[in-house]
Design a protein around this motif. Sequence first.
Motif, PDB file in Angstrom:
ATOM      1  N   ASP A 247       8.663   4.475  27.768  1.00 26.61           N
ATOM      2  CA  ASP A 247       9.534   5.577  28.185  1.00 26.61           C
ATOM      3  C   ASP A 247      10.746   4.982  28.878  1.00 26.61           C
ATOM      4  O   ASP A 247      10.662   4.461  29.991  1.00 26.61           O
TER       5      ASP A 247
ATOM      6  N   SER B 285      12.806   8.369  31.623  1.00 27.32           N
ATOM      7  CA  SER B 285      12.310   9.136  32.761  1.00 27.32           C
ATOM      8  C   SER B 285      12.752   8.547  34.093  1.00 27.32           C
ATOM      9  O   SER B 285      13.111   9.265  35.020  1.00 27.32           O
TER      10      SER B 285
ATOM     11  N   LYS C  48       5.111  10.281  37.086  1.00 25.47           N
ATOM     12  CA  LYS C  48       5.576   9.413  36.013  1.00 25.47           C
ATOM     13  C   LYS C  48       5.121   7.986  36.265  1.00 25.47           C
ATOM     14  O   LYS C  48       4.896   7.576  37.400  1.00 25.47           O
TER      15      LYS C  48
END
Length: 855
Positions: free
Chosen positions: A729, A732, A805
């Motif tokens: 990712d 984020s 996250k």
Amino acid sequence: MMCTISDPLQIPHKYYQRGDLIIGAITFQFGYIFDEIPFHECPKAKFVPLSTPKNYQHVLSMVFAVKEINENFKIVPNVSLGFHIYDAYLNAKITSQNTLKLLSARERMVPNFKCDEQMNLIAVIGGLDSDISLQMATILGIYKIPQIAYSALASVTDVKSELPFFYRMVPNEAHLYKGIVQLLLHFQWTWVGIIAADDENGERFLHTLMSIFSKNKICTALRKKTPVISQTEETVSSTETILAKAISIANSKVNVLVVNAEPHAIAWLTWMIYFYSLLEDISVDSISKVWIMTTQWAFSKQTMHRAIEIQVFHGSLSFSIHSNEVAGFTKFLRDFHPHLQKGDDFVRIFWENAFDCIFLESNDGKKNHACSGQEKLENLPGTFFEMRMTGRSYSIYNAIHAISQALHKIYTFRPKFKVIEDKGRLASAYLQPWQIHHFLRTMTFNNTAGDTSSFDENGELGAGFDIINWVTFPNQSFLRVKVGGMDPQSLPGQEFTINEKAIMWHSTFNQVLPLAVCNAKCHPGYSRKKKEGKPFCCYDCAPCPDGKISDKKDMDDCLKCPENQFPHKNRDRCLPKIQNFLSFNAPLGITLAFLAVSFSLITVLVLGIFIKNQNTPIVKANNRDLTFSLLISLLLCFLCSLLFIGQPQTVSCHLQQTAFGIIFTVAVSCVLAKTITVVLAFMATKPGSTMRKWVGKRLANSILLGCSLIQAIICTVWLSTAPPFTDSDMHSLAEEIILGCNEGSATMFYCVLGYLGFLAIVSLSVAFLARKLPDSFNEAKFITFSMLVFCSVWLSFVPSYLSTKGKYMVAVEIFSILASSAGLLSCIFFPKCYIIILRPGLNSKDQLFARNLKV
């Protein structure tokens, strides 16, 4: 009164040398100004001392080339070459007159008639100025006489069709414009000025260059036109106008000036600078500019500029026609003597102007010292005369050799062209100029300097330009240093070359690259922002927005960093993103791993206690096999949390959720089976109950295997259709790359969690109903508390998992696994361990029966 052709302007200067074949030439040595023209008489020319001594080398290079050819019998054997040279005086009328003289008898101007003393003219060389050359071509083209120009010329729309007999010993001007732009772009000079003559050529130069500048994002900050040499004294620009232009140029903040170096433009530019230095009482050397000159620049001064310093042009750059050292030319100049030049009307005036003396026979009482004729050309300053062949002289030299090579081919192939011979000699009287044209057009030859020359399809020299850096000295001498070139015949992308280290800049720049920009460059971290109402080269500097950077100066737009990088706080560079995952080396990873291992050891300890006491009533009371299965599954639950720690790999991603789902399903199934066993055991104790047949290991094992098998099937379908995989990712977190496991199919992931939650709720419900059943070792109460903890943990897990996250999301799941597993372990087994270890008296059959009787 009517003026006829019998009243030509009596211009005395010419140079004639006899020969079987004559090469004509129109050069520029002196200047003329016409008096005011009254209506009752023909105009008369007034000679003025606008002498440029260096241009006399043009004459000498032609003399030397003709001498060299005549002495080489292999080129045109038995035929001598001669020449006839006139001056153009940079005047169209005189140029037309002298061109017609080349077509007439020696002493009379009678065009279109063949006289007995008519010269056998085969080609003409000239001229120095664009207009002069085209003026000549218009006349010579009528007679199909080849003309070879030796200086840069104005472009013609279609040279091949409009002027088929016109050649240029210079490259195409398009290469010059391209070279100028490449030079400016190389040094990032975008704020420059242009100086050109105030005539048609100057206007064309301005228009063409400004158009090319605009396409290449170069701004024209200054545009100045220099007066042309006029035909009347009244139209010459006033001193005030010259000073105004000089002040504007000198005081401007433009450091780089591109000059269309036509001779008269340079003459006026020199005067401007000189007047400005006198007005401001400053040294010419203090005017610091980078002059970029076109091919006409030859670093020459007129005699009237003798006292003017040349230091202002120190560090100038110019595009020059390629030249080379010609063997024997320097010796020819050293041996040159003015009294030996018969038929030369230029040499005396040149000698007197160059050496600032007067020959005795023409002194007329003047006080100048007498010319001895023994003065040496090598003692003259370079601005007046050079011992090295200049670019224009080299072009004239090559033009003569091109004509001689054409004659050589005509002589070699004379049977084909039916050129008549007379007693072994080429009958020059029968040679027509148009015959030379065919060979000039297709010819390639090597001169004595070793250079190869040829004309392209447009009659231009098929070559490029040298870039020359001019280094001047206080004693009026200078050096020309080749620092680059523009060669259109090179490979694409390699046409332009420059050696920055070899360039000597003007002294005021202290060898620091001069700047030519409208404003200071934007530093990295900023981008250019257009100023309203200003040229595009003038701009403000705006900081880059969040998430973007500029890593170079003067960037038009800020750029996004690559996905694996993030902007530095100064927004001038990108930094690599840190990989974000729950590592065994991080404090959080170490803590969670320590808890997992600790709980695993505690579970092993409890399992050991139960194995050791497996035959005691408290262990046997609630299905000993389910107890051992539950402890083993809890041990595996604690250990499976370790799969979530460390950098994600494909295998670990496949095992994380599936192993967690199946192991936890086994654990919850064990709890459910235990609870149901307790309920059935109580119901079976009632008289007449039919539940006794369901009490036993078979039902418990069936519940355990059946519930676990359903979860296993769900996980198998998940792995075979859309299994979890490693994922990165990039977005984020601004400064980190989140490495994790993508569930692959979110539906299957929530199916696993949903099924596990369903079993937990069922277990909680059954345990809650059985919590008050009378049994000495009834686990229902403990199971109720454990399942309350279990369900509370996993109900809080879902929002916490979705709101975090990176490694913290993984930590939430690990914590949930550990907390729920620890809840089951502590609530179900710690009370039993307390009785086994600390209250062994309660762990007996008597105690079991006693408690049952009380109930």
